[in-house]
Motif scaffolding. Structure first.
Motif, PDB file in Angstrom:
ATOM      1  N   GLY A  41       0.787  -1.225   0.000  1.00  7.26           N
ATOM      2  CA  GLY A  41       0.000   0.000   0.000  1.00  7.26           C
ATOM      3  C   GLY A  41       0.819   1.274   0.000  1.00  7.26           C
ATOM      4  N   MET A  42       2.144   1.168  -0.140  1.00  5.08           N
ATOM      5  CA  MET A  42       3.002   2.347  -0.051  1.00  5.08           C
ATOM      6  C   MET A  42       2.819   3.314  -1.214  1.00  5.08           C
ATOM      7  SD  MET A  42       6.718   0.621  -0.967  1.00  5.08           S
ATOM      8  CE  MET A  42       7.611   2.156  -0.801  1.00  5.08           C
ATOM      9  N   THR A  43       2.181   2.866  -2.294  1.00  5.57           N
ATOM     10  CA  THR A  43       1.968   3.758  -3.434  1.00  5.57           C
ATOM     11  C   THR A  43       0.595   4.428  -3.415  1.00  5.57           C
ATOM     12  OG1 THR A  43       1.181   1.903  -4.787  1.00  5.57           O
ATOM     13  CG2 THR A  43       3.534   2.447  -4.914  1.00  5.57           C
ATOM     14  N   ASN A  44      -0.174   4.222  -2.342  1.00  5.54           N
ATOM     15  CA  ASN A  44      -1.462   4.913  -2.236  1.00  5.54           C
ATOM     16  C   ASN A  44      -1.223   6.420  -2.222  1.00  5.54           C
ATOM     17  OD1 ASN A  44      -2.690   2.432  -2.084  1.00  5.54           O
ATOM     18  ND2 ASN A  44      -2.961   2.483   0.135  1.00  5.54           N
ATOM     19  N   CYS A  45      -1.933   7.137  -3.043  1.00 10.40           N
ATOM     20  CA  CYS A  45      -1.691   8.572  -3.191  1.00 10.40           C
ATOM     21  C   CYS A  45      -2.468   9.351  -2.138  1.00 10.40           C
ATOM     22  CB  CYS A  45      -2.094   9.030  -4.588  1.00 10.40           C
ATOM     23  SG  CYS A  45      -1.403  10.626  -5.041  1.00 10.40           S
ATOM     24  N   PRO A  46      -1.788  10.126  -1.282  1.00 10.08           N
ATOM     25  CA  PRO A  46      -2.489  10.894  -0.246  1.00 10.08           C
ATOM     26  C   PRO A  46      -3.190  12.110  -0.839  1.00 10.08           C
ATOM     27  CG  PRO A  46      -0.148  11.399  -0.201  1.00 10.08           C
ATOM     28  CD  PRO A  46      -0.320  10.297  -1.217  1.00 10.08           C
ATOM     29  N   ARG A  47      -4.035  12.738  -0.045  1.00  8.70           N
ATOM     30  CA  ARG A  47      -4.690  13.980  -0.445  1.00  8.70           C
ATOM     31  C   ARG A  47      -3.794  15.156  -0.079  1.00  8.70           C
ATOM     32  NH1 ARG A  47      -9.960  14.086  -1.673  1.00  8.70           N
ATOM     33  NH2 ARG A  47     -10.061  16.257  -1.000  1.00  8.70           N
ATOM     34  N   SER A  48      -4.009  16.253  -0.742  1.00 13.33           N
ATOM     35  CA  SER A  48      -3.293  17.470  -0.371  1.00 13.33           C
ATOM     36  C   SER A  48      -3.875  17.998   0.938  1.00 13.33           C
ATOM     37  CB  SER A  48      -3.430  18.533  -1.466  1.00 13.33           C
ATOM     38  OG  SER A  48      -4.791  18.878  -1.659  1.00 13.33           O
ATOM     39  N   THR A  49      -3.122  18.858   1.608  1.00 12.14           N
ATOM     40  CA  THR A  49      -3.590  19.411   2.870  1.00 12.14           C
ATOM     41  C   THR A  49      -4.852  20.253   2.678  1.00 12.14           C
ATOM     42  OG1 THR A  49      -3.006  20.928   4.671  1.00 12.14           O
ATOM     43  CG2 THR A  49      -2.011  21.361   2.549  1.00 12.14           C
ATOM     44  N   LEU A  50      -5.709  20.238   3.678  1.00 17.30           N
ATOM     45  CA  LEU A  50      -6.946  21.022   3.603  1.00 17.30           C
ATOM     46  C   LEU A  50      -6.657  22.519   3.600  1.00 17.30           C
ATOM     47  CD1 LEU A  50      -9.214  19.005   6.072  1.00 17.30           C
ATOM     48  CD2 LEU A  50      -9.259  18.972   3.571  1.00 17.30           C
ATOM     49  N   ALA A  51      -5.447  22.886   4.040  1.00 18.95           N
ATOM     50  CA  ALA A  51      -5.069  24.298   4.097  1.00 18.95           C
ATOM     51  C   ALA A  51      -4.435  24.780   2.797  1.00 18.95           C
ATOM     52  CB  ALA A  51      -4.112  24.529   5.263  1.00 18.95           C
ATOM     53  N   PHE A  52      -4.443  23.931   1.758  1.00 22.24           N
ATOM     54  CA  PHE A  52      -3.797  24.323   0.503  1.00 22.24           C
ATOM     55  C   PHE A  52      -4.426  25.600  -0.037  1.00 22.24           C
ATOM     56  CE2 PHE A  52      -3.047  24.438  -4.014  1.00 22.24           C
ATOM     57  CZ  PHE A  52      -1.724  24.054  -4.120  1.00 22.24           C
ATOM     58  N   THR A  53      -3.557  26.541  -0.418  1.00 20.30           N
ATOM     59  CA  THR A  53      -4.011  27.853  -0.877  1.00 20.30           C
ATOM     60  C   THR A  53      -3.174  28.311  -2.055  1.00 20.30           C
ATOM     61  OG1 THR A  53      -4.643  28.453   1.390  1.00 20.30           O
ATOM     62  CG2 THR A  53      -4.431  30.256  -0.191  1.00 20.30           C
ATOM     63  N   GLY A  54      -3.831  28.947  -3.026  1.00 21.87           N
ATOM     64  CA  GLY A  54      -3.111  29.598  -4.118  1.00 21.87           C
ATOM     65  C   GLY A  54      -2.496  28.652  -5.128  1.00 21.87           C
ATOM     66  N   ARG A  55      -1.323  29.022  -5.631  1.00 21.85           N
ATOM     67  CA  ARG A  55      -0.583  28.295  -6.670  1.00 21.85           C
ATOM     68  C   ARG A  55      -1.403  28.206  -7.965  1.00 21.85           C
ATOM     69  NH1 ARG A  55       4.308  28.984  -4.677  1.00 21.85           N
ATOM     70  NH2 ARG A  55       4.748  27.809  -2.780  1.00 21.85           N
ATOM     71  N   ASN A  56      -2.202  29.238  -8.216  1.00 20.69           N
ATOM     72  CA  ASN A  56      -3.093  29.204  -9.382  1.00 20.69           C
ATOM     73  C   ASN A  56      -2.328  29.184 -10.701  1.00 20.69           C
ATOM     74  OD1 ASN A  56      -5.427  29.257  -7.771  1.00 20.69           O
ATOM     75  ND2 ASN A  56      -5.343  31.481  -7.614  1.00 20.69           N
ATOM     76  N   GLU A  57      -1.248  29.949 -10.788  1.00 19.42           N
ATOM     77  CA  GLU A  57      -0.476  29.987 -12.032  1.00 19.42           C
ATOM     78  C   GLU A  57       0.146  28.630 -12.333  1.00 19.42           C
ATOM     79  OE1 GLU A  57       2.346  33.132 -12.111  1.00 19.42           O
ATOM     80  OE2 GLU A  57       0.842  34.732 -11.897  1.00 19.42           O
ATOM     81  N   ILE A  58       0.648  27.956 -11.282  1.00 14.28           N
ATOM     82  CA  ILE A  58       1.239  26.632 -11.477  1.00 14.28           C
ATOM     83  C   ILE A  58       0.170  25.635 -11.897  1.00 14.28           C
ATOM     84  CG2 ILE A  58       2.490  24.735 -10.369  1.00 14.28           C
ATOM     85  CD1 ILE A  58       3.786  26.777  -8.532  1.00 14.28           C
TER      86      ILE A  58
END
Length: 284
Positions: A41-58
């Motif tokens: 199960g080491m390749t299970n993809c986690p979710r991003s943090t709930l506090a993720f903000t911005g990075r719109n251009e990327i």
């Protein structure tokens, strides 16, 4: 004879993002070689943090590359590079979630690419996930990705070691989607496109502060105070190392009991300096 011996709970969703999951009883899998570092199960993809903000251009650059750019017979490999801690991994995870809503993804994997051992173990997990119970080693994982012309997606995270020849771990095929995160800009040679992830711009920082500190948008007066604090802190950064060195000397002169958690005094000093700065800052 069943196609996948020992498999159960096999299902296919009919949403835009199709991710198939196959579970196996470990006792049914007779593998001659398990690479060091293998964890089921080491390749299970986690979710991003709930506090993720911005990075719109990327995000816009990633979306244009993976959704709007056409490579008829070419694999899509994108490199996110930059200093440690600027948010490369979280940006990749956040985009994975957005991409899965807009594009049909058959498989999603997350590989810790900081060591060759971890990369090889990740490919071994891919072998098991896809029912190849007679595989000899981790190479079978690359072979599966190469031979299955599907829209699979892999995040190869923290590929920082320049001594690792990462190209040999990328399936040599004309399909699939890969995001590499790394502090090594030289990996641009193995990617079709790359982008440097830098510190958050002031507007994104204010947005994050407003969401986490005050629970909503800042008032005009609060935004003014935030700008004043940021300007003041930039001036303090120029003397940070000098103040840190002085603080370490003060700490060493005190009788501090042996730490039970093994933290060195340098970490204690940096933490104390940060808290002192917070204590001296005005409340927004």
């Amino acid at each position: 004879m069943a196609m996948f011996p020992g498999a159960h709970n096999f299902g296919i969703s009919h949403s835009n993002s199709i991710v198939r999951e196959t579970h196996y009883h470990t006792e049914d899998i007779q593998m001659e070689i398990q690479p060091p570092g293998y964890i089921r199960g080491m390749t299970n993809c986690p979710r991003s943090t709930l506090a993720f903000t911005g990075r719109n251009e990327i995000s816009e650059s990633l979306e244009k590359f993976f959704l709007k750019t056409t490579f008829p017979t070419k694999q899509k490999v994108f490199l996110l590079y930059g200093l440690g801690g600027v948010g490369k991994t979280q940006t990749a995870l956040e985009f994975k979630q957005r991409l899965s809503l807009k594009k049909r993804l058959t498989k999603i994997y997350f590989s810790k690419a900081n060591t060759e051992q971890s990369i090889q173990a990740s490919y071994f997990v891919i072998v098991i996930d896809n029912g190849i119970v007679q595989a000899q080693d981790w190479h079978a994982g690359i072979h599966w990705l190469h031979s299955n012309e599907e829209s699979w997606f892999i995040i190869m995270d923290n590929a920082d070691d320049p001594k690792i020849h990462l190209a040999k771990y990328l399936p040599s095929c004309g399909h699939g989607n890969i995001i590499i995160t790394s502090r090594n800009p030289d990996l641009q040679d193995v990617a079709a496109q790359s982008l440097e992830v830098q510190n958050m711009v002031p507007t994104e920082g204010i947005q994050l502060l407003s969401e986490k500190a005050v629970g909503g948008p800042l008032t005009a007066d609060q935004e003014k105070k935030v700008a004043q604090i940021a300007k003041k802190q930039r001036k303090r950064l120029s003397t940070y190392l000098e103040r840190l060195q002085n603080l370490r000397k003060q700490i060493l002169q005190k009788e501090i009991p042996q730490s039970s958690d093994g933290y060195p005094l340098s970490i204690y000093a940096t933490s104390k300096l940060s808290w002192d700065e917070l204590d001296s800052s005005p409340i927004i």
